[in-house]
Scaffold this motif. Structure first.
Motif, PDB file in Angstrom:
ATOM      1  N   PRO A  19       0.808  -1.215   0.000  1.00  0.00           N
ATOM      2  CA  PRO A  19       0.000   0.000   0.000  1.00  0.00           C
ATOM      3  C   PRO A  19       0.847   1.273   0.000  1.00  0.00           C
ATOM      4  CG  PRO A  19      -0.881  -1.571   1.572  1.00  0.00           C
ATOM      5  CD  PRO A  19       0.443  -2.111   1.096  1.00  0.00           C
ATOM      6  N   ALA A  20       2.011   1.201   0.650  1.00  0.00           N
ATOM      7  CA  ALA A  20       2.918   2.354   0.671  1.00  0.00           C
ATOM      8  C   ALA A  20       4.356   1.865   0.752  1.00  0.00           C
ATOM      9  CB  ALA A  20       2.609   3.255   1.859  1.00  0.00           C
ATOM     10  N   VAL A  21       5.244   2.676   0.204  1.00  0.00           N
ATOM     11  CA  VAL A  21       6.680   2.409   0.294  1.00  0.00           C
ATOM     12  C   VAL A  21       7.357   3.726   0.660  1.00  0.00           C
ATOM     13  CG1 VAL A  21       8.769   1.761  -0.957  1.00  0.00           C
ATOM     14  CG2 VAL A  21       6.629   0.535  -1.392  1.00  0.00           C
ATOM     15  N   ARG A  22       8.159   3.679   1.715  1.00  0.00           N
ATOM     16  CA  ARG A  22       8.958   4.850   2.090  1.00  0.00           C
ATOM     17  C   ARG A  22      10.358   4.617   1.544  1.00  0.00           C
ATOM     18  NH1 ARG A  22       9.677   9.168   5.700  1.00  0.00           N
ATOM     19  NH2 ARG A  22       7.721   8.912   6.797  1.00  0.00           N
ATOM     20  N   ALA A  23      10.832   5.602   0.778  1.00  0.00           N
ATOM     21  CA  ALA A  23      12.196   5.582   0.257  1.00  0.00           C
ATOM     22  C   ALA A  23      12.818   6.899   0.680  1.00  0.00           C
ATOM     23  CB  ALA A  23      12.198   5.426  -1.260  1.00  0.00           C
ATOM     24  N   GLY A  24      13.662   6.840   1.691  1.00  0.00           N
ATOM     25  CA  GLY A  24      14.234   8.072   2.228  1.00  0.00           C
ATOM     26  C   GLY A  24      13.143   8.932   2.838  1.00  0.00           C
ATOM     27  N   ASP A  25      13.027  10.148   2.352  1.00  0.00           N
ATOM     28  CA  ASP A  25      12.034  11.079   2.881  1.00  0.00           C
ATOM     29  C   ASP A  25      10.743  11.103   2.076  1.00  0.00           C
ATOM     30  OD1 ASP A  25      13.777  11.821   4.918  1.00  0.00           O
ATOM     31  OD2 ASP A  25      14.587  13.525   3.803  1.00  0.00           O
ATOM     32  N   CYS A  26      10.627  10.220   1.092  1.00  0.00           N
ATOM     33  CA  CYS A  26       9.424  10.175   0.250  1.00  0.00           C
ATOM     34  C   CYS A  26       8.573   8.955   0.579  1.00  0.00           C
ATOM     35  CB  CYS A  26       9.804  10.149  -1.225  1.00  0.00           C
ATOM     36  SG  CYS A  26      10.515  11.700  -1.789  1.00  0.00           S
ATOM     37  N   ILE A  27       7.280   9.152   0.518  1.00  0.00           N
ATOM     38  CA  ILE A  27       6.314   8.069   0.729  1.00  0.00           C
ATOM     39  C   ILE A  27       5.498   7.950  -0.548  1.00  0.00           C
ATOM     40  CG2 ILE A  27       4.358   7.248   2.090  1.00  0.00           C
ATOM     41  CD1 ILE A  27       5.456   9.199   4.329  1.00  0.00           C
ATOM     42  N   TYR A  28       5.505   6.762  -1.124  1.00  0.00           N
ATOM     43  CA  TYR A  28       4.765   6.479  -2.346  1.00  0.00           C
ATOM     44  C   TYR A  28       3.546   5.651  -1.972  1.00  0.00           C
ATOM     45  CZ  TYR A  28       9.119   7.975  -4.457  1.00  0.00           C
ATOM     46  OH  TYR A  28      10.224   8.702  -4.812  1.00  0.00           O
ATOM     47  N   VAL A  29       2.360   6.182  -2.224  1.00  0.00           N
ATOM     48  CA  VAL A  29       1.119   5.473  -1.911  1.00  0.00           C
ATOM     49  C   VAL A  29       0.593   4.859  -3.204  1.00  0.00           C
ATOM     50  CG1 VAL A  29      -1.226   5.654  -1.007  1.00  0.00           C
ATOM     51  CG2 VAL A  29       0.599   7.051  -0.015  1.00  0.00           C
ATOM     52  N   ALA A  30       0.384   3.543  -3.169  1.00  0.00           N
ATOM     53  CA  ALA A  30      -0.120   2.828  -4.333  1.00  0.00           C
ATOM     54  C   ALA A  30      -1.503   3.346  -4.715  1.00  0.00           C
ATOM     55  CB  ALA A  30      -0.200   1.331  -4.034  1.00  0.00           C
ATOM     56  N   GLY A  31      -1.847   3.185  -5.975  1.00  0.00           N
ATOM     57  CA  GLY A  31      -3.166   3.596  -6.440  1.00  0.00           C
ATOM     58  C   GLY A  31      -4.259   2.980  -5.577  1.00  0.00           C
TER      59      GLY A  31
END
Length: 128
Positions: A19-31
């Motif tokens: 559902p989400a991936v944190r890479a460093g300071d960014c959070i990517y929320v899946a569609g």
């Protein structure tokens, strides 16, 4: 560091993704589509009802990651009907207010969830 996040209160993935991936300071929320995380059922109705559930899901996922809608820098919106742009946009504006992220809106032939009218993904910036 990459962290894959499946927060409680988020709809269970219906495929091989996080559902989400944190890479460093960014959070990517899946569609997200209009799935009620409690019942697992699809919220039906007009595009405004679906958009409200989708953005609620995104907000809940972000909050579980320590972020908020104010931290969103970009959204992708996918609609199955161009006529739904204005009503979707009204609900979208309610959720984001003055914190307007960059956005792309694309009209698609169909979404993976049968009969879904809208899907939205998001990227947030939240330093640890």
């Amino acid at each position: 560091m990459i962290e894959r996040i499946s927060p409680r209160g988020a709809p269970a993935p219906r495929g091989p993704y996080s559902p989400a991936v944190r890479a460093g300071d960014c959070i990517y929320v899946a569609g997200q589509v209009a799935i009620d995380p409690v019942s697992g059922q699809v919220v039906t109705g007009d595009v405004q009802a679906e958009t409200r559930q989708v953005l609620t899901n995104i907000r809940n996922i972000l909050e579980a990651c320590g972020a908020s809608l104010n931290d969103v820098v970009r959204c992708g919106v996918y609609l199955t009907d161009a006529a739904d742009f204005k009503p979707m946009n009204e609900v979208y504006a309610e959720f984001f207010g003055e914190a307007k992220p960059a956005r792309t809106t694309i009209i698609v032939a169909a979404l993976p969830l049968k009969d879904a009218k809208v899907e939205i993904d998001a990227v947030a910036y939240k330093p640890r």
